[in-house]
Design an enzyme around this catalytic site. Structure first.
Site, PDB file in Angstrom:
ATOM      1  CD  GLN A   1      21.996  75.599  62.215  1.00 55.10           C
ATOM      2  OE1 GLN A   1      22.633  75.947  61.231  1.00 55.10           O
ATOM      3  NE2 GLN A   1      20.716  75.859  62.345  1.00 55.10           N
TER       4      GLN A   1
ATOM      5  CE1 TYR B   1      12.335  62.963  60.245  1.00 56.68           C
ATOM      6  CE2 TYR B   1      11.905  65.092  59.209  1.00 56.68           C
ATOM      7  CZ  TYR B   1      12.137  63.735  59.109  1.00 56.68           C
ATOM      8  OH  TYR B   1      12.178  63.136  57.868  1.00 56.68           O
TER       9      TYR B   1
ATOM     10  CB  THR C   1       9.530  76.377  64.039  1.00 54.52           C
ATOM     11  OG1 THR C   1       9.607  76.934  62.724  1.00 54.52           O
ATOM     12  CG2 THR C   1       8.368  75.388  64.050  1.00 54.52           C
ATOM     13  CG  ASP C   2       8.866  80.787  61.147  1.00 50.74           C
ATOM     14  OD1 ASP C   2       8.293  80.809  60.046  1.00 50.74           O
ATOM     15  OD2 ASP C   2      10.028  80.353  61.289  1.00 50.74           O
TER      16      ASP C   2
ATOM     17  CE1 TYR D   1      10.748  71.375  62.142  1.00 51.71           C
ATOM     18  CE2 TYR D   1       9.972  73.395  61.101  1.00 51.71           C
ATOM     19  CZ  TYR D   1      10.756  72.751  62.040  1.00 51.71           C
ATOM     20  OH  TYR D   1      11.535  73.501  62.898  1.00 51.71           O
TER      21      TYR D   1
END
Length: 291
Positions: free
Chosen positions: A13, A59, A99-100, A123
Site C-alpha cells: 500500500q 511480512y 508498526t504500533d 509479527y
C-alpha cells in the site's frame, strides 16, 4: 552523480503511494527481488547503487506469522539489517516502516517513541527486531511506526468492509481495539517530506518517529464511517446493522493490541509534519476509489 531512490517493495500500500510521488525511483517488488535471499538483496543494492533507500516491504500477514516465524524474521529483521548495513557503509539514508504492534497494547494513552516495547505476537516481535537492526547499523535512518494502514486497492479492512457490506445485512466488528486508520497516500507524502528535511538538516535526525493520521476510533467506528462515506459517494450497500463485539468474541491466532494509539508529537516537533484527521483520509481514499 544524480540522485537515485531505491524503493524495496512495489505492490504494498505505501509502495503504491510512493510510486505516484517518485516517478523516477526504482521499485523492486517480489517479482524482481526476494529480499529473504540475502545474496540477491546484496546484489540488487550494489547493482542499483542508490543514493537513498526506502524499505516498504515486509511480512505483514499477522496471523500467518505465528506459524511462519522463520520467514517473518527473514523479511522483517534480516533483510532490513542488510539494507541498513549497506546504507551505513555507503553513507546514504534508509527509511524503514514499522508498526504500533511493537507495543503490548495496554492502557489508553497514545504511546511515545521511547516507551517500553513488548510485542504480543511474532509479527510485532519481528518488526521490533528490524527496528533494532536498522538502528544498530549506525547509518542515517528514519524509522516510521504507523498503524491501521489502508488504501483504495489493497487487501485491507476498508475493502473487506466494502465487500462484506455489499453482501450481508448484519456485521459484527471489534470495538475494543482503538487506533488511527492511516491512509497510505498521506503516509507516503509525509515520509518523503521528512526525508527531504532530514537530508537538509545540519545533523541527520536519526531515530524512530510515530506517523499516523490524527484522531482515533475503533474498528467498529471505522466500519461505520466507511459505510457512511461510501453511501455518500453513491455506493449501494446491503448492510443495515453493525454490532459492536469484543476481541474475545473474535479470536485470532495472533493477539492484537487493544491500544494502538500513537503520539506523533516528536514528528511534528522535528519536521513540522502533522497528518490530517483519519476521517479526511477515509474521504480522500473513497473519493479516489469511487469517483
Amino acid at each position: 552523480m544524480p540522485s537515485q531512490t531505491l524503493v524495496i517493495g512495489r505492490s504494498g500500500q505505501v509502495a503504491r503511494a510512493l510510486a505516484t510521488l517518485l516517478p523516477n525511483a526504482i521499485f523492486l517488488g517480489r517479482d524482481q527481488l526476494d529480499i529473504a535471499d540475502a545474496d540477491a538483496l546484496r546484489h540488487a543494492l550494489v547493482a542499483h547503487a542508490p543514493t537513498s533507500i526506502i524499505n516498504a516491504a515486509a511480512y505483514t500477514a499477522v496471523d500467518k506469522a505465528q506459524s511462519d516465524e522463520v520467514v517473518a524474521y527473514a523479511l522483517n529483521e534480516q533483510a532490513p539489517a542488510l539494507m541498513a548495513d549497506y546504507a551505513a557503509q555507503h553513507n546514504i539514508p534508509l527509511v524503514h516502516i514499522s508498526t504500533d504492534y511493537v507495543f503490548d497494547g495496554s492502557g489508553e494513552h497514545a504511546r511515545i517513541e521511547d516507551e517500553k516495547t513488548a510485542p504480543l505476537n511474532v509479527y510485532g516481535a519481528s518488526k521490533l527486531a528490524g527496528e533494532q537492526a536498522v538502528a544498530a547499523a549506525g547509518g542515517d535512518h528514519l524509522i516510521f511506526r504507523t498503524s491501521w494502514v489502508y488504501d483504495a486497492q489493497g487487501q485491507n479492512f476498508l475493502n473487506t468492509m466494502l465487500r462484506l457490506g455489499a453482501e450481508r445485512e448484519h456485521l459484527r466488528v471489534v470495538a475494543d481495539q482503538i487506533g488511527a486508520p492511516s491512509y497510505a497516500a498521506h503516509l507516503a507524502r509525509a515520509m518523503l517530506e521528512c526525508l527531504e528535511k532530514a537530508q537538509r538538516a545540519e545533523t541527520f535526525p536519526n531515530g524512530v518517529y510515530h506517523l499516523c493520521n490524527a484522531g482515533q476510533t475503533s474498528w467498529y467506528g471505522f466500519a461505520n464511517a466507511i459505510f457512511e462515506c461510501a453511501r455518500k459517494y453513491g455506493v449501494a450497500l446491503k448492510v443495515s446493522s453493525v454490532d459492536a463485539i469484543t476481541s474475545d468474541e473474535y479470536p485470532t491466532p495472533a493477539m492484537r493490541p487493544k491500544n494502538s494509539r500513537l503520539d506523533c508529537s516528536k514528528l511534528n516537533h522535528t519536521f513540522g509534519v502533522m497528518l490530517p484527521d483519519w476521517t479526511q483520509g477515509l474521504d480522500e481514499c473513497l473519493e479516489e476509489k469511487l469517483t
